[in-house]
Design an enzyme around this catalytic site. Structure first.
Site, PDB file in Angstrom:
ATOM      1  N   ASP A   1       0.834  -1.195   0.000  1.00 15.68           N
ATOM      2  CA  ASP A   1       0.000   0.000   0.000  1.00 15.68           C
ATOM      3  C   ASP A   1       0.872   1.249   0.000  1.00 15.68           C
ATOM      4  OD1 ASP A   1      -2.030  -1.749   0.133  1.00 15.68           O
ATOM      5  OD2 ASP A   1      -2.814  -1.092   2.088  1.00 15.68           O
TER       6      ASP A   1
ATOM      7  N   TYR B   1       2.232   1.962  -3.362  1.00 20.81           N
ATOM      8  CA  TYR B   1       1.151   2.488  -4.187  1.00 20.81           C
ATOM      9  C   TYR B   1       0.926   3.963  -3.869  1.00 20.81           C
ATOM     10  CZ  TYR B   1      -3.573   3.134  -6.031  1.00 20.81           C
ATOM     11  OH  TYR B   1      -4.669   3.608  -6.702  1.00 20.81           O
ATOM     12  N   ASP B   2       0.884   4.273  -2.568  1.00 15.39           N
ATOM     13  CA  ASP B   2       0.673   5.658  -2.146  1.00 15.39           C
ATOM     14  C   ASP B   2       1.747   6.582  -2.702  1.00 15.39           C
ATOM     15  OD1 ASP B   2      -1.541   4.927  -0.793  1.00 15.39           O
ATOM     16  OD2 ASP B   2      -0.583   4.882   1.191  1.00 15.39           O
TER      17      ASP B   2
ATOM     18  N   SER C   1     -35.739  -5.647 -16.238  1.00 11.08           N
ATOM     19  CA  SER C   1     -35.704  -6.310 -14.932  1.00 11.08           C
ATOM     20  C   SER C   1     -35.880  -7.809 -15.169  1.00 11.08           C
ATOM     21  CB  SER C   1     -36.785  -5.756 -14.026  1.00 11.08           C
ATOM     22  OG  SER C   1     -38.027  -5.877 -14.667  1.00 11.08           O
ATOM     23  N   LEU C   2     -35.781  -8.581 -14.118  1.00 11.17           N
ATOM     24  CA  LEU C   2     -35.795 -10.036 -14.280  1.00 11.17           C
ATOM     25  C   LEU C   2     -37.061 -10.651 -13.707  1.00 11.17           C
ATOM     26  CD1 LEU C   2     -32.123 -10.801 -13.145  1.00 11.17           C
ATOM     27  CD2 LEU C   2     -32.997 -10.734 -15.483  1.00 11.17           C
TER      28      LEU C   2
ATOM     29  N   GLU D   1     -24.977 -16.817 -12.212  1.00 14.32           N
ATOM     30  CA  GLU D   1     -24.221 -15.795 -11.469  1.00 14.32           C
ATOM     31  C   GLU D   1     -24.968 -15.477 -10.194  1.00 14.32           C
ATOM     32  OE1 GLU D   1     -24.388 -12.365 -13.979  1.00 14.32           O
ATOM     33  OE2 GLU D   1     -23.599 -13.447 -15.703  1.00 14.32           O
TER      34      GLU D   1
ATOM     35  N   LYS E   1     -26.919 -13.202  -7.675  1.00 16.63           N
ATOM     36  CA  LYS E   1     -27.685 -11.970  -7.839  1.00 16.63           C
ATOM     37  C   LYS E   1     -27.259 -11.049  -6.707  1.00 16.63           C
ATOM     38  CE  LYS E   1     -32.361 -10.236  -8.624  1.00 16.63           C
ATOM     39  NZ  LYS E   1     -32.227  -9.062  -7.797  1.00 16.63           N
TER      40      LYS E   1
ATOM     41  N   ASP F   1     -26.870  -8.041  -4.213  1.00 12.36           N
ATOM     42  CA  ASP F   1     -27.879  -7.185  -3.613  1.00 12.36           C
ATOM     43  C   ASP F   1     -27.322  -5.777  -3.403  1.00 12.36           C
ATOM     44  OD1 ASP F   1     -30.292  -6.503  -2.638  1.00 12.36           O
ATOM     45  OD2 ASP F   1     -30.101  -7.562  -0.730  1.00 12.36           O
TER      46      ASP F   1
ATOM     47  N   ARG G   1     -30.483   3.090 -12.441  1.00 15.40           N
ATOM     48  CA  ARG G   1     -31.436   2.423 -13.311  1.00 15.40           C
ATOM     49  C   ARG G   1     -32.679   3.281 -13.549  1.00 15.40           C
ATOM     50  NH1 ARG G   1     -35.805  -0.800 -12.942  1.00 15.40           N
ATOM     51  NH2 ARG G   1     -35.999  -2.434 -14.502  1.00 15.40           N
TER      52      ARG G   1
ATOM     53  N   TYR H   1     -21.846  -7.333 -14.782  1.00 21.45           N
ATOM     54  CA  TYR H   1     -22.476  -8.603 -15.149  1.00 21.45           C
ATOM     55  C   TYR H   1     -23.097  -8.627 -16.539  1.00 21.45           C
ATOM     56  CZ  TYR H   1     -26.396  -6.126 -12.849  1.00 21.45           C
ATOM     57  OH  TYR H   1     -27.307  -5.204 -12.446  1.00 21.45           O
TER      58      TYR H   1
ATOM     59  N   LYS I   1     -28.766 -17.070 -17.036  1.00 18.63           N
ATOM     60  CA  LYS I   1     -28.841 -16.399 -18.335  1.00 18.63           C
ATOM     61  C   LYS I   1     -28.528 -17.407 -19.441  1.00 18.63           C
ATOM     62  CE  LYS I   1     -27.252 -12.136 -16.222  1.00 18.63           C
ATOM     63  NZ  LYS I   1     -26.137 -11.209 -15.994  1.00 18.63           N
TER      64      LYS I   1
ATOM     65  N   LYS J   1     -34.684 -16.399  -6.561  1.00 15.58           N
ATOM     66  CA  LYS J   1     -34.504 -15.682  -5.299  1.00 15.58           C
ATOM     67  C   LYS J   1     -34.274 -16.643  -4.133  1.00 15.58           C
ATOM     68  CE  LYS J   1     -35.260 -11.636  -5.142  1.00 15.58           C
ATOM     69  NZ  LYS J   1     -36.295 -10.661  -5.490  1.00 15.58           N
TER      70      LYS J   1
ATOM     71  N   CYS K   1     -27.588   3.134  36.246  1.00 19.10           N
ATOM     72  CA  CYS K   1     -26.972   1.980  35.600  1.00 19.10           C
ATOM     73  C   CYS K   1     -27.602   0.679  36.110  1.00 19.10           C
ATOM     74  CB  CYS K   1     -25.473   1.994  35.882  1.00 19.10           C
ATOM     75  SG  CYS K   1     -24.647   0.510  35.321  1.00 19.10           S
TER      76      CYS K   1
ATOM     77  N   CYS L   1     -24.693  -1.205  38.230  1.00 19.84           N
ATOM     78  CA  CYS L   1     -24.125  -0.738  39.497  1.00 19.84           C
ATOM     79  C   CYS L   1     -24.943   0.345  40.179  1.00 19.84           C
ATOM     80  CB  CYS L   1     -22.700  -0.244  39.294  1.00 19.84           C
ATOM     81  SG  CYS L   1     -22.603   1.380  38.525  1.00 19.84           S
TER      82      CYS L   1
ATOM     83  N   CYS M   1     -22.816   5.036  31.907  1.00 18.07           N
ATOM     84  CA  CYS M   1     -22.745   4.924  33.355  1.00 18.07           C
ATOM     85  C   CYS M   1     -21.433   5.579  33.786  1.00 18.07           C
ATOM     86  CB  CYS M   1     -22.742   3.449  33.746  1.00 18.07           C
ATOM     87  SG  CYS M   1     -22.096   3.165  35.398  1.00 18.07           S
TER      88      CYS M   1
ATOM     89  N   CYS N   1     -18.135   0.346  38.510  1.00 17.83           N
ATOM     90  CA  CYS N   1     -19.193  -0.441  37.854  1.00 17.83           C
ATOM     91  C   CYS N   1     -18.616  -1.777  37.380  1.00 17.83           C
ATOM     92  CB  CYS N   1     -19.757   0.336  36.671  1.00 17.83           C
ATOM     93  SG  CYS N   1     -20.984  -0.589  35.742  1.00 17.83           S
TER      94      CYS N   1
HETATM   95  S1  IVH Z   1     -28.740  -9.150 -15.285  1.00 18.77           S
HETATM   96  C1  IVH Z   1     -31.715  -8.173 -18.405  1.00 18.77           C
HETATM   97  N1  IVH Z   1     -27.160 -10.134 -13.461  1.00 18.77           N
HETATM   98  O1  IVH Z   1     -31.063  -7.714 -10.463  1.00 18.77           O
HETATM   99  C2  IVH Z   1     -30.815  -8.583 -17.348  1.00 18.77           C
HETATM  100  N2  IVH Z   1     -28.802  -8.567 -12.785  1.00 18.77           N
HETATM  101  O2  IVH Z   1     -34.124  -7.514 -11.550  1.00 18.77           O
HETATM  102  C3  IVH Z   1     -30.404  -7.466 -16.521  1.00 18.77           C
HETATM  103  N3  IVH Z   1     -28.731  -8.028 -10.409  1.00 18.77           N
HETATM  104  O3  IVH Z   1     -31.659  -4.516 -11.641  1.00 18.77           O
HETATM  105  C4  IVH Z   1     -29.900  -7.840 -15.211  1.00 18.77           C
HETATM  106  N4  IVH Z   1     -27.024  -9.309  -9.902  1.00 18.77           N
HETATM  107  O4  IVH Z   1     -29.774  -4.835 -10.088  1.00 18.77           O
HETATM  108  C5  IVH Z   1     -28.186  -9.306 -13.707  1.00 18.77           C
HETATM  109  N5  IVH Z   1     -25.640 -11.053 -11.985  1.00 18.77           N
HETATM  110  C6  IVH Z   1     -26.674 -10.236 -12.227  1.00 18.77           C
HETATM  111  C7  IVH Z   1     -27.273  -9.472 -11.225  1.00 18.77           C
HETATM  112  C8  IVH Z   1     -28.348  -8.652 -11.547  1.00 18.77           C
HETATM  113  C9  IVH Z   1     -27.922  -8.455  -9.445  1.00 18.77           C
HETATM  114  C10 IVH Z   1     -29.855  -7.103 -10.179  1.00 18.77           C
HETATM  115  C11 IVH Z   1     -29.814  -5.881 -11.015  1.00 18.77           C
HETATM  116  C12 IVH Z   1     -31.106  -5.803 -11.721  1.00 18.77           C
HETATM  117  C13 IVH Z   1     -31.959  -6.783 -11.007  1.00 18.77           C
HETATM  118  C14 IVH Z   1     -32.850  -7.493 -11.971  1.00 18.77           C
END
Ligand code: IVH
Length: 690
Positions: free
Chosen positions: A41, A44-45, A90-91, A130, A132, A134, A153, A245, A309, A333, A427, A430, A445, A450
């Protein structure tokens, strides 16, 4: 070596800064993406500092893509909206293994190939699975390899332009790497997730708790809150991370499969989650789902499921999307980490520093396979902010290995019989007074004896800055307390050798040494004793200020808040804290016991002008070298309190030169001029006699 750019020709400076940027980008990638740093580090610094120097000296070299520009920029009024070049879909969700198999069947049916072969001559569909993640989805737009825009998004069509914040995230390359000769599309959208690692999240929240700031409920909230800061300098301080991703729109793309896309993302400098796998058929996805679920708690980042996918990109095109979700992907999920339960009571824990922590006692509930029945409520502010009452139905979450947390009250279920909560004023351990110091979130306290804090108190009491008892470190203190030999600091002075002998690694000799060391501290300097009490807001320098103002401990004990605040450097909070400490009956008991034990402080600093004896009036002192027992400033005060003067240089008029260790030319001069030279010890004797 740091080149400060002092005498570099502009062309050389430009070349070097380019070189440094490349080096830093390379080491950034080793550290953030590959998790395999090559240099320390510190090294790097050094590169970083050199680049910053160059850019300061040659502002024309400053490039928005420079790694030095990740520190954030002045705040925005609001975010601009950003229409995504291609929509962020979205998925569709699945919660069971059956739903995963249904997904594959649906695809086969749609393609009408349930009898024929899939790309590559296979009879099954190949997928990529992959985690998902969070976190918060973002879209990064690169043009000719340079990051131009980063956006949230939003509704999938239009997001918010958070470019300044995105640029502070070290795991996001500001310019793409051209590794392995892989072409970089002219215009390219990168899709991925902004996340915060569980460990970093915990540290972040601990700091916020200490600072009395509102806590984040989970890493996702922390990531979202940080990304939507109008002041990117704040974002720069948050531990944001990024995993890529997918690709959105890409001009002149050559990849044929999603697996190749992931490889390209890595080659360009992004992190791709290491769990990502290519599999041959849906059954492998089902198996992967189970494996990922089992590994969930051990991962460094929170995930809420697995994404499947279709690997073949042509096949993805053919499948298309229905409403806003692609037919070729599925989010499998995991069970939520949230449940509802009822708060039956609120307990209070007293920590080793005296902080009171309210803890919710809840009807036991299963969350993600673990029974949860207690959750810290942190402090009164958090309880008030969430308006948590005893009897409330609450949402509780337990995420990863993060400790359970009350997220919110389900107010619609209130019956009106719920009881608001206030932290106790004494407290629970004590019975001493509980106070809250302004600017701090915690109630504390203040009892010096104590039991919840006694170990820490005694360790502090015996520490270097305090009574400085040699051989009485943390281990010994813990042993003494655990063996029931001491219950407060004064008990130390009543210890007997035969009590110590049964302790671990304590022979006759070490027991004797310890007792002698303790006895040797019966005449401490007043400021040491004050510091040793561990009064909040009274550190070493505050203790000295008090000892300078008050001749005796009794005088400090009798001081009022008004009187204390007239002293320079004593603020109202410190004054209140001091007065409260000496008002607490249990503390007075310990002080009386110390007196009985023969602990009698001496005050060497007291210098109230009315009492100056003037014994040294007319005498001039010069201090040289290092003193062991006090700073030069303190020595000067001692001299002045006795009417003497101090000077910086040795002349014929100098009466005494006080020579500490490694005294130099001043000492030589004093010798030449025949001036009296005092060593530290003699100086003290002189001070004591005047
Ligand atoms: S693919 C059309 N891959 O999940 C495919 N999404 O409801 C687009 N997310 O808004 C998403 N990990 O925030 C994809 N490995 C992953 C993901 C991922 C998390 C989230 C992402 C997206 C939501 C889909």
């Amino acid at each position: 070596m740091i080149l400060d750019g002092q005498d570099l020709a502009p062309a050389v400076a430009a070349g070097r800064s380019e070189e440094l940027r490349n080096l830093i980008a390379y080491h950034n990638r080793r550290y953030h993406q590959l998790d395999d740093p090559e240099i320390s580090d510190a090294a790097y610094d050094l590169l970083f500092t050199e680049l910053r120097h160059l850019e300061t000296r040659y502002p024309e070299l400053l490039d928005p893509d420079s790694p030095t520009q990740r520190v954030g920029a002045p705040p925005l009024e609001k975010f601009q909206s950003f229409p995504h070049p291609s929509p962020m879909l979205s998925l569709a969700n699945a919660f069971t293994e059956k739903e995963i198999r249904d997904f594959d069947e649906r695809i086969q049916r749609f393609l009408g190939r349930s009898s024929g072969l899939f790309p590559g001559g296979a009879e099954t569909i190949a997928y990529v699975i992959e985690p998902k993640l969070d976190g918060v989805a973002v879209n990064l737009l690169y043009e000719h390899g340079a990051l131009v825009t980063g956006a949230t998004r939003g509704d999938g069509t239009t997001g918010e332009d958070v470019t300044l914040n995105i640029r502070t995230v070290a795991a996001i390359p500001l310019s793409l790497l051209g590794n392995g000769g892989l072409p970089i599309p002219k215009r390219l959208e990168i899709r991925g997730e902004i996340v915060i690692a569980t460990a970093a999240f915990r540290v972040l929240n601990e700091r916020r708790l200490e600072a009395g700031e509102q806590l984040f409920a989970n890493p996702r909230n922390a990531a979202a809150g940080s990304l939507r800061q109008l002041d990117s300098r704040i974002t720069a301080k948050r531990p944001l991370d990024f995993f890529a991703y997918a690709i959105g729109m890409a001009a002149d793309m050559v990849m044929k499969t999603h697996w190749e896309v992931l490889a390209a993302l890595k080659a360009w400098g992004f992190k791709v989650h290491p769990f990502a796998r290519r599999v041959d058929q849906i059954e492998d996805c089902v198996q992967g789902y189970g494996e990922l679920y089992a590994a969930r708690e051990d991962l460094s980042y929170e995930i809420d499921g697995m994404v499947i996918k279709v690997n073949d990109l042509d096949l993805q095109d053919e499948l298309g999307a229905v409403s806003r979700s692609p037919r070729w992907a599925l989010a499998c999920k995991f069970p939520a980490y949230q449940e509802t339960t009822v708060i039956e009571a609120i307990d209070v824990q007293v920590g080793r520093t005296g902080a009171l922590t309210p803890v919710a006692i809840m009807t036991p509930v299963q969350i993600g396979g673990v029974t949860v029945s207690r959750a810290s409520l942190h402090n009164q502010d958090e309880i008030d902010r969430k308006d948590i009452r005893i009897g409330d139905t609450v949402v509780v979450q337990r995420a990863g290995d993060v400790i359970p947390e009350v997220v919110k009250v389900v107010t619609s279920l209130r019956k009106g019989t719920e009881l608001p909560y206030a932290i106790p004023q004494t407290c629970p351990v004590c019975g001493s007074a509980v106070i809250r110091i302004e600017g701090e979130a915690a109630h504390r306290c203040i009892g010096i004896a104590c039991p919840a804090q006694i170990k820490e108190h005694i360790v502090h009491f015996a520490s270097r800055g305090g009574m400085d008892i040699e051989g009485l470190g943390e281990k010994m203190v813990y042993q003494l307390v655990d063996a029931g030999l001491i219950k407060d600091p004064a008990d130390l002075y009543f210890l007997r050798a035969e009590q110590l002998l049964p302790l671990e690694r304590t022979g006759e000799k070490s027991a004797g040494n310890l007792l002698r060391a303790i006895a040797g501290t019966r005449s401490p300097f007043l400021e040491k004793l004050i510091f040793a009490f561990g009064i909040r807001h009274v550190g070493e320098s505050m203790a000295k200020i008090l000892a300078r103002k008050y001749a005796a401990l009794e005088d400090i004990m009798a001081a009022t808040v008004d009187e204390l605040t007239t002293i320079r450097d004593v603020g109202p909070e410190a004054a209140k804290s001091i007065v409260r400490f000496f008002q607490e009956p249990s503390n007075l008991q310990v002080l009386a016991k110390l007196k009985t034990a023969g602990v009698a402080p001496i005050n060497r600093l007291f210098s109230a002008s009315t009492e100056a004896s003037g014994a040294l009036s007319g005498k001039t002192f010069v201090l040289t070298g290092t003193l062991e027992r006090m700073t030069r400033q303190e020595a000067r005060q001692l001299i002045e309190s006795r009417g003497g003067k101090t000077s910086e240089s040795v002349t014929k008029k100098t009466d005494y030169v006080i020579a500490g260790t490694s005294a130099g030319s001043k000492l030589d001069k004093a010798k030449t001029l025949g001036i009296s030279i005092l060593d530290e010890e003699t100086f003290f004797l002189l001070m004591e006699s005047t």
